[in-house]
Design a protein around this motif. Structure first.
Motif, PDB file in Angstrom:
ATOM      1  N   LEU A 107       0.838  -1.199   0.000  1.00  0.00           N
ATOM      2  CA  LEU A 107       0.000   0.000   0.000  1.00  0.00           C
ATOM      3  C   LEU A 107       0.869   1.243   0.000  1.00  0.00           C
ATOM      4  CD1 LEU A 107      -2.907  -0.550   2.570  1.00  0.00           C
ATOM      5  CD2 LEU A 107      -3.017  -0.693   0.083  1.00  0.00           C
ATOM      6  N   LEU A 108       0.324   2.335  -0.513  1.00  0.00           N
ATOM      7  CA  LEU A 108       1.016   3.616  -0.475  1.00  0.00           C
ATOM      8  C   LEU A 108       0.558   4.401   0.749  1.00  0.00           C
ATOM      9  CD1 LEU A 108       0.845   4.567  -4.251  1.00  0.00           C
ATOM     10  CD2 LEU A 108       2.614   3.289  -3.016  1.00  0.00           C
ATOM     11  N   LYS A 109       1.420   5.295   1.225  1.00  0.00           N
ATOM     12  CA  LYS A 109       1.137   6.011   2.465  1.00  0.00           C
ATOM     13  C   LYS A 109      -0.012   7.017   2.353  1.00  0.00           C
ATOM     14  CE  LYS A 109       5.613   5.441   4.718  1.00  0.00           C
ATOM     15  NZ  LYS A 109       6.889   6.056   5.131  1.00  0.00           N
ATOM     16  N   ASP A 110      -0.461   7.262   1.130  1.00  0.00           N
ATOM     17  CA  ASP A 110      -1.621   8.153   0.997  1.00  0.00           C
ATOM     18  C   ASP A 110      -2.942   7.383   1.049  1.00  0.00           C
ATOM     19  OD1 ASP A 110      -1.558   6.852  -1.420  1.00  0.00           O
ATOM     20  OD2 ASP A 110      -1.424   8.656  -2.658  1.00  0.00           O
ATOM     21  N   ALA A 111      -2.868   6.085   1.391  1.00  0.00           N
ATOM     22  CA  ALA A 111      -4.093   5.278   1.495  1.00  0.00           C
ATOM     23  C   ALA A 111      -4.986   5.828   2.617  1.00  0.00           C
ATOM     24  CB  ALA A 111      -3.741   3.824   1.788  1.00  0.00           C
ATOM     25  N   PRO A 112      -6.302   5.869   2.409  1.00  0.00           N
ATOM     26  CA  PRO A 112      -7.219   6.315   3.454  1.00  0.00           C
ATOM     27  C   PRO A 112      -7.125   5.404   4.682  1.00  0.00           C
ATOM     28  CG  PRO A 112      -8.335   6.228   1.333  1.00  0.00           C
ATOM     29  CD  PRO A 112      -7.003   5.550   1.155  1.00  0.00           C
ATOM     30  N   ARG A 113      -7.434   5.960   5.838  1.00  0.00           N
ATOM     31  CA  ARG A 113      -7.361   5.249   7.106  1.00  0.00           C
ATOM     32  C   ARG A 113      -8.117   3.919   7.074  1.00  0.00           C
ATOM     33  NH1 ARG A 113      -7.645   7.460  12.768  1.00  0.00           N
ATOM     34  NH2 ARG A 113      -8.861   6.015  14.038  1.00  0.00           N
ATOM     35  N   ASP A 114      -9.377   3.958   6.607  1.00  0.00           N
ATOM     36  CA  ASP A 114     -10.185   2.739   6.591  1.00  0.00           C
ATOM     37  C   ASP A 114      -9.620   1.684   5.643  1.00  0.00           C
ATOM     38  OD1 ASP A 114     -11.882   3.786   8.458  1.00  0.00           O
ATOM     39  OD2 ASP A 114     -13.407   4.424   7.021  1.00  0.00           O
ATOM     40  N   GLU A 115      -9.040   2.145   4.542  1.00  0.00           N
ATOM     41  CA  GLU A 115      -8.429   1.205   3.594  1.00  0.00           C
ATOM     42  C   GLU A 115      -7.235   0.504   4.234  1.00  0.00           C
ATOM     43  OE1 GLU A 115      -5.953   1.422  -0.602  1.00  0.00           O
ATOM     44  OE2 GLU A 115      -7.599   2.841  -0.299  1.00  0.00           O
ATOM     45  N   LEU A 116      -6.476   1.259   5.037  1.00  0.00           N
ATOM     46  CA  LEU A 116      -5.323   0.686   5.730  1.00  0.00           C
ATOM     47  C   LEU A 116      -5.775  -0.349   6.760  1.00  0.00           C
ATOM     48  CD1 LEU A 116      -2.314   0.563   6.250  1.00  0.00           C
ATOM     49  CD2 LEU A 116      -2.522   2.603   7.684  1.00  0.00           C
ATOM     50  N   PHE A 117      -6.819  -0.032   7.513  1.00  0.00           N
ATOM     51  CA  PHE A 117      -7.345  -0.983   8.495  1.00  0.00           C
ATOM     52  C   PHE A 117      -7.799  -2.274   7.820  1.00  0.00           C
ATOM     53  CE2 PHE A 117      -8.809   2.633  11.545  1.00  0.00           C
ATOM     54  CZ  PHE A 117      -7.494   2.792  11.966  1.00  0.00           C
ATOM     55  N   THR A 118      -8.530  -2.120   6.727  1.00  0.00           N
ATOM     56  CA  THR A 118      -9.027  -3.281   5.987  1.00  0.00           C
ATOM     57  C   THR A 118      -7.866  -4.118   5.449  1.00  0.00           C
ATOM     58  OG1 THR A 118     -11.045  -2.108   5.339  1.00  0.00           O
ATOM     59  CG2 THR A 118     -10.426  -4.013   4.013  1.00  0.00           C
ATOM     60  N   ALA A 119      -6.840  -3.428   4.953  1.00  0.00           N
ATOM     61  CA  ALA A 119      -5.680  -4.118   4.391  1.00  0.00           C
ATOM     62  C   ALA A 119      -4.939  -4.920   5.460  1.00  0.00           C
ATOM     63  CB  ALA A 119      -4.740  -3.107   3.747  1.00  0.00           C
ATOM     64  N   VAL A 120      -4.802  -4.350   6.650  1.00  0.00           N
ATOM     65  CA  VAL A 120      -4.097  -5.051   7.726  1.00  0.00           C
ATOM     66  C   VAL A 120      -4.878  -6.298   8.142  1.00  0.00           C
ATOM     67  CG1 VAL A 120      -3.402  -4.908  10.150  1.00  0.00           C
ATOM     68  CG2 VAL A 120      -2.855  -3.039   8.578  1.00  0.00           C
ATOM     69  N   ARG A 121      -6.183  -6.167   8.254  1.00  0.00           N
ATOM     70  CA  ARG A 121      -7.006  -7.342   8.618  1.00  0.00           C
ATOM     71  C   ARG A 121      -6.883  -8.425   7.545  1.00  0.00           C
ATOM     72  NH1 ARG A 121     -10.929  -3.159   9.730  1.00  0.00           N
ATOM     73  NH2 ARG A 121     -11.042  -2.722  11.974  1.00  0.00           N
ATOM     74  N   ALA A 122      -6.916  -7.994   6.278  1.00  0.00           N
ATOM     75  CA  ALA A 122      -6.818  -8.961   5.179  1.00  0.00           C
ATOM     76  C   ALA A 122      -5.446  -9.635   5.170  1.00  0.00           C
ATOM     77  CB  ALA A 122      -7.064  -8.255   3.843  1.00  0.00           C
ATOM     78  N   ALA A 123      -4.393  -8.849   5.394  1.00  0.00           N
ATOM     79  CA  ALA A 123      -3.043  -9.407   5.416  1.00  0.00           C
ATOM     80  C   ALA A 123      -2.906 -10.431   6.540  1.00  0.00           C
ATOM     81  CB  ALA A 123      -2.015  -8.291   5.588  1.00  0.00           C
TER      82      ALA A 123
END
Length: 214
Positions: A107-123
């Motif tokens: 992910l890039l650091k400009d990802a929205p907060r919710d997108e980052l949360f979702t990505a971490v759960r998915a990872a």
């Protein structure tokens, strides 16, 4: 990690402000537990072994041991943690090596907060997560494989190549550039692939032929 347990995290970034921001973001959200932080790849390896997080948020370009070298070593060790790259860089020379080294997501650091949360759960569940820009690059790479010599060297790879041409050893290159020997070897592997060669001598000769050196 059980269904009800929070996703445990290790945050790896060489900028304290970034680490503080990410820690605050995840600690304020339900379902996450930040176990620790690291400022470079070498420290990340130590902390990962000690803390056994579910997910490691990994920056790529850091002084000393970089993200790609750390990811490769985590993969070699068979670490349980999933690595989610979080960086500002989406070039082919950053994206592809990180994925090839074993990163679960990018992910890039400009990802929205919710997108980052979702990505971490998915990872944490072992699912691949890619930013749209990165996904597009990977699809293009698969559809049109690069032939050796078509991809330009990065600035760091050029620095390594110049020192190689001077007969500098990996240990001396590491000392000169303030990086680890493992990182030097990673840069050499990448520039060998880009030049279509297998060793230092061939790399230098090819670089002179193509006008990359002198």
């Amino acid at each position: 990690m059980t269904a009800d347990a929070p996703v445990s995290l290790l945050i790896v970034d060489d900028h304290p402000v970034v680490r503080d921001g990410l820690r605050g973001m995840f600690e304020s959200a339900p379902g996450f537990a930040v176990l620790g932080e690291a400022s470079d790849g070498a420290e990340a390896l130590e902390r990962a072994a000690a803390l056994d997080p579910d997910v490691i948020l990994m920056d790529l370009r850091m002084p000393g041991t970089g993200g790609v070298a750390a990811i490769a070593e985590l993969t070699r060790r068979g670490a349980r943690a999933k690595v989610l790259v979080l960086t500002t860089y989406d070039t082919d020379s950053d994206t592809l090596p990180a994925i090839e080294a074993g990163a679960t997501g990018y992910l890039l650091k400009d990802a929205p907060r919710d997108e980052l949360f979702t990505a971490v759960r998915a990872a944490a569940q072992g699912r691949t997560v890619l930013s749209p820009a990165v996904a597009s690059r990977l699809v293009s790479a698969v559809r049109t494989p690069r032939s050796p010599g078509n991809e330009p060297l990065s600035a760091r790879e050029r620095e390594v190549l110049v020192l190689v041409a001077r007969g500098t050893s990996n240990r001396e290159i590491a000392r000169e550039l303030f990086i680890s020997e493992a990182t030097v070897k990673t840069h050499l592997t990448h520039l060998y692939a880009k030049l279509g060669v297998n060793d230092r001598a061939a790399a230098v000769a090819t670089a002179y032929e193509r006008g990359i050196l002198g």
